[in-house]
Design a protein around this motif. Structure first.
Motif, PDB file in Angstrom:
ATOM      1  N   SER A  38      -7.532  11.789  -6.616  1.00  0.00           N
ATOM      2  CA  SER A  38      -8.229  10.820  -5.758  1.00  0.00           C
ATOM      3  C   SER A  38      -8.141  11.184  -4.280  1.00  0.00           C
ATOM      4  CB  SER A  38      -7.674   9.408  -5.980  1.00  0.00           C
ATOM      5  OG  SER A  38      -6.377   9.265  -5.413  1.00  0.00           O
ATOM      6  N   HIS A  65      -8.273   3.286  -6.074  1.00  0.00           N
ATOM      7  CA  HIS A  65      -8.342   4.712  -5.719  1.00  0.00           C
ATOM      8  C   HIS A  65      -9.634   5.352  -6.247  1.00  0.00           C
ATOM      9  CE1 HIS A  65      -4.093   4.013  -4.844  1.00  0.00           C
ATOM     10  NE2 HIS A  65      -4.129   5.112  -4.127  1.00  0.00           N
ATOM     11  N   ASN A  66     -10.627   4.510  -6.498  1.00  0.00           N
ATOM     12  CA  ASN A  66     -11.966   4.964  -6.943  1.00  0.00           C
ATOM     13  C   ASN A  66     -11.919   5.768  -8.240  1.00  0.00           C
ATOM     14  OD1 ASN A  66     -13.366   3.851  -4.667  1.00  0.00           O
ATOM     15  ND2 ASN A  66     -12.502   5.514  -3.447  1.00  0.00           N
ATOM     16  N   ILE A  67     -11.009   5.371  -9.140  1.00  0.00           N
ATOM     17  CA  ILE A  67     -10.903   6.005 -10.452  1.00  0.00           C
ATOM     18  C   ILE A  67     -11.550   5.087 -11.487  1.00  0.00           C
ATOM     19  CG2 ILE A  67      -9.336   6.899 -12.214  1.00  0.00           C
ATOM     20  CD1 ILE A  67      -7.248   7.253  -9.902  1.00  0.00           C
TER      21      ILE A  67
END
Length: 308
Positions: A38, A65-67
């Motif tokens: 990330s 975390h934009n996962i």
């Protein structure tokens, strides 16, 4: 923006080191790989399984975390994979006190439709049949397939492991595992034998002594950054793999030179991971800190020499 698919465990860890103890903190290979990746401009997803006991706040960490977590299955009534370990004083060896596979025992990974075209696939240290199942779900062959493995699979699932090895581009293992896989003490000979099995690139991790990258006749060595204090080594290898895969997914450049840079980025992030318990350090990591330490790596390895 590159697409990265990560397959690995999401777990609860209990860790004891000479510096203290933790209790049921967020862990697992998929977690460490995802958090490290990330740090790069990539679209990433983690495929894993957890139980109903897995708190929403931990799932929120991934999304923060934009996962993508659409590939993380939550089993109703199930319990999350749990590991408990104790490190010795030198932190180079540890004892596994408890391993409860729980939901991981029947893990059947389902790749989200929007990641079946991922550029890079990072297969964490799982049963080779699980790794093969993920590869089979991809719409077309990814630009790069990276796989981690361990001596347990070599001892118990050799044939399936060899099937995986034949289908991947990069393998990441430690020096002991490379020697076991090939019956060669020399890591140069071991890497050459492993390349004959399938992977174009072999990454051999040597813990506090850095990492080696092999490709045909080319060899690259990246040192580990000397640290004043190592608090908890758990997840350092997976953090290394996440930085390695994340960099390559962002750069979209699959060449020996690019993999050399990926090794440095992976080593850099792993050096942060060991400074706190579990994922604590990775959760508060800032870009400026990462870049500053990258410069330390550069200074550590750069020199001028005049030959007469």
């Amino acid at each position: 923006m590159g697409k990265l698919l990560i397959v690995g465990s999401v777990a609860f860890d209990d860790i004891e080191t000479p510096f203290g103890k933790s209790d049921k903190i967020l862990g697992g290979a998929g977690t460490f790989i995802g958090l490290a990746a990330s740090q790069f401009k990539v679209e990433s997803a983690v495929v894993s399984v957890v139980g109903e006991d897995f708190p929403q706040e931990y799932l929120d960490i991934f999304t923060a975390h934009n996962i993508d977590i659409s590939g993380i299955e939550v089993v109703k009534g199930g319990k999350t994979f749990y590991w408990k370990g104790k490190y010795h004083n030198d932190l180079n060896s540890r004892d596994t006190l408890v391993t409860e596979l729980n939901t991981m025992a029947d893990f059947n990974p389902i790749v989200p439709d929007n990641f079946k075209d991922a550029d890079v696939v990072m297969l964490g240290n799982l049963h080779p049949n699980i790794q093969l199942g993920v590869i089979a779900q991809m719409k077309e062959r990814p630009k790069l397939i990276i796989a981690d493995t361990m001596n347990f699979w070599m001892d118990n699932t050799w044939d399936e492991l060899m099937e995986v090895i034949a289908k991947i581009d990069v393998i990441t293992i430690n020096d002991e595992e490379a020697r076991q896989m090939t019956n060669e003490y020399s890591l140069v000979k071991a890497a050459a034998k492993i390349q004959e099995m399938g992977p174009k690139y072999v990454v051999i991790k040597k813990g506090e002594h850095g990492a080696l990258l092999f490709h045909k006749e080319h060899v690259f060595f990246a040192p580990a950054l000397p640290l004043e204090e190592v608090f908890d080594p758990t997840g350092a290898g997976d953090t290394f793999a996440g930085g390695f895969a994340g960099y390559l997914a962002e750069s979209k450049n699959i060449s020996f030179e690019s993999l050399k840079n990926a090794i440095i980025h992976g080593s850099n992030l792993a050096s942060f991971c060991v400074e706190r318990f579990g994922t604590e350090r990775m959760l508060e990591l800032e870009k400026q800190q990462v870049e500053r330490r990258l410069m330390q790596f550069k200074e550590l390895t750069q020199f001028n020499i005049e030959l007469t």
